[in-house]
Design an enzyme around this catalytic site. Structure first.
Site, PDB file in Angstrom:
ATOM      1  N   VAL A 137       0.864  -1.176   0.000  1.00  8.85           N
ATOM      2  CA  VAL A 137       0.000   0.000   0.000  1.00  8.85           C
ATOM      3  C   VAL A 137       0.904   1.231   0.000  1.00  8.85           C
ATOM      4  O   VAL A 137       1.814   1.338   0.830  1.00  8.85           O
ATOM      5  CB  VAL A 137      -0.919   0.012   1.242  1.00  8.85           C
ATOM      6  CG1 VAL A 137      -1.775   1.270   1.262  1.00  8.85           C
ATOM      7  CG2 VAL A 137      -1.783  -1.239   1.289  1.00  8.85           C
ATOM      8  N   PHE A 140      -2.964   6.560   7.199  1.00 13.23           N
ATOM      9  CA  PHE A 140      -2.814   5.138   7.510  1.00 13.23           C
ATOM     10  C   PHE A 140      -4.063   4.534   8.156  1.00 13.23           C
ATOM     11  O   PHE A 140      -4.553   3.494   7.702  1.00 13.23           O
ATOM     12  CB  PHE A 140      -1.592   4.902   8.414  1.00 13.23           C
ATOM     13  CG  PHE A 140      -1.365   3.455   8.725  1.00 13.23           C
ATOM     14  CD1 PHE A 140      -0.675   2.644   7.836  1.00 13.23           C
ATOM     15  CD2 PHE A 140      -1.852   2.886   9.895  1.00 13.23           C
ATOM     16  CE1 PHE A 140      -0.465   1.300   8.104  1.00 13.23           C
ATOM     17  CE2 PHE A 140      -1.648   1.545  10.175  1.00 13.23           C
ATOM     18  CZ  PHE A 140      -0.953   0.754   9.273  1.00 13.23           C
ATOM     19  N   SER A 148       3.045  -4.427   3.252  1.00 19.04           N
ATOM     20  CA  SER A 148       3.917  -3.275   3.468  1.00 19.04           C
ATOM     21  C   SER A 148       3.076  -2.037   3.217  1.00 19.04           C
ATOM     22  O   SER A 148       2.200  -2.040   2.351  1.00 19.04           O
ATOM     23  CB  SER A 148       5.091  -3.276   2.484  1.00 19.04           C
ATOM     24  OG  SER A 148       5.860  -4.437   2.606  1.00 19.04           O
ATOM     25  N   CYS A 149       3.323  -0.982   3.973  1.00 23.73           N
ATOM     26  CA  CYS A 149       2.669   0.305   3.735  1.00 23.73           C
ATOM     27  C   CYS A 149       3.759   1.362   3.739  1.00 23.73           C
ATOM     28  O   CYS A 149       4.529   1.463   4.701  1.00 23.73           O
ATOM     29  CB  CYS A 149       1.616   0.597   4.803  1.00 23.73           C
ATOM     30  SG  CYS A 149       0.734   2.151   4.509  1.00 23.73           S
ATOM     31  N   VAL A 150       3.817   2.118   2.654  1.00 22.90           N
ATOM     32  CA  VAL A 150       4.900   3.067   2.457  1.00 22.90           C
ATOM     33  C   VAL A 150       4.335   4.449   2.147  1.00 22.90           C
ATOM     34  O   VAL A 150       3.441   4.583   1.307  1.00 22.90           O
ATOM     35  CB  VAL A 150       5.792   2.607   1.275  1.00 22.90           C
ATOM     36  CG1 VAL A 150       6.958   3.546   1.077  1.00 22.90           C
ATOM     37  CG2 VAL A 150       6.273   1.183   1.494  1.00 22.90           C
TER      38      VAL A 150
END
Length: 128
Positions: free
Chosen positions: A78, A86, A105-107
């Protein structure tokens, strides 16, 4: 290993030289989906909540075109343009996964195509 291009009109067409998804053997690699509404051909949601919802709908349409569901997703990435998004994105994202939760993963990144606020890409597996 057989490789197949996955294409559906229920998700937005590629905005560059790439496929919506590639099925390679038992794996599906879906390109990142921004919040383009496939019927309108543009982003219509102006909130991160609305954009996250459209991203997930677009991902779902690609999975469906490949004969898969969100239950088959094993990894997601994401991308968000502000980490303050978030919690909202996480809430919408969580509505789509019920069986096994995929790795994720969230970036935070500085920008996305078409000034989108969020992008979601997935890898799915349909093994025996």
């Amino acid at each position: 290993m057989a490789v197949k291009v996955i294409q559906t009109e229920k998700a937005p067409g590629a905005v560059g030289p790439y496929s919506q998804a590639i099925q390679a053997g038992d794996f599906l690699f879906a390109s990142g989906q921004i919040a383009i509404n496939p019927e309108k051909g543009k982003i219509v949601a102006d909130t991160v909540k609305g954009q996250a919802e459209q991203c997930m709908k677009n991902v779902g349409a690609i999975l469906e075109a490949a004969g898969l569901t969100f239950d088959d997703v094993v990894k997601t990435t994401v991308y968000i343009t502000n980490m303050d998004f978030f919690a909202t994105v996480n809430e919408i994202y969580g509505n789509y996964f019920h069986k096994t939760l995929p790795a994720r993963s969230c970036v935070e990144i500085c920008s996305l195509p078409k000034q989108a606020l969020v992008e979601v890409e997935v890898i799915a597996y349909k093994g025996k």
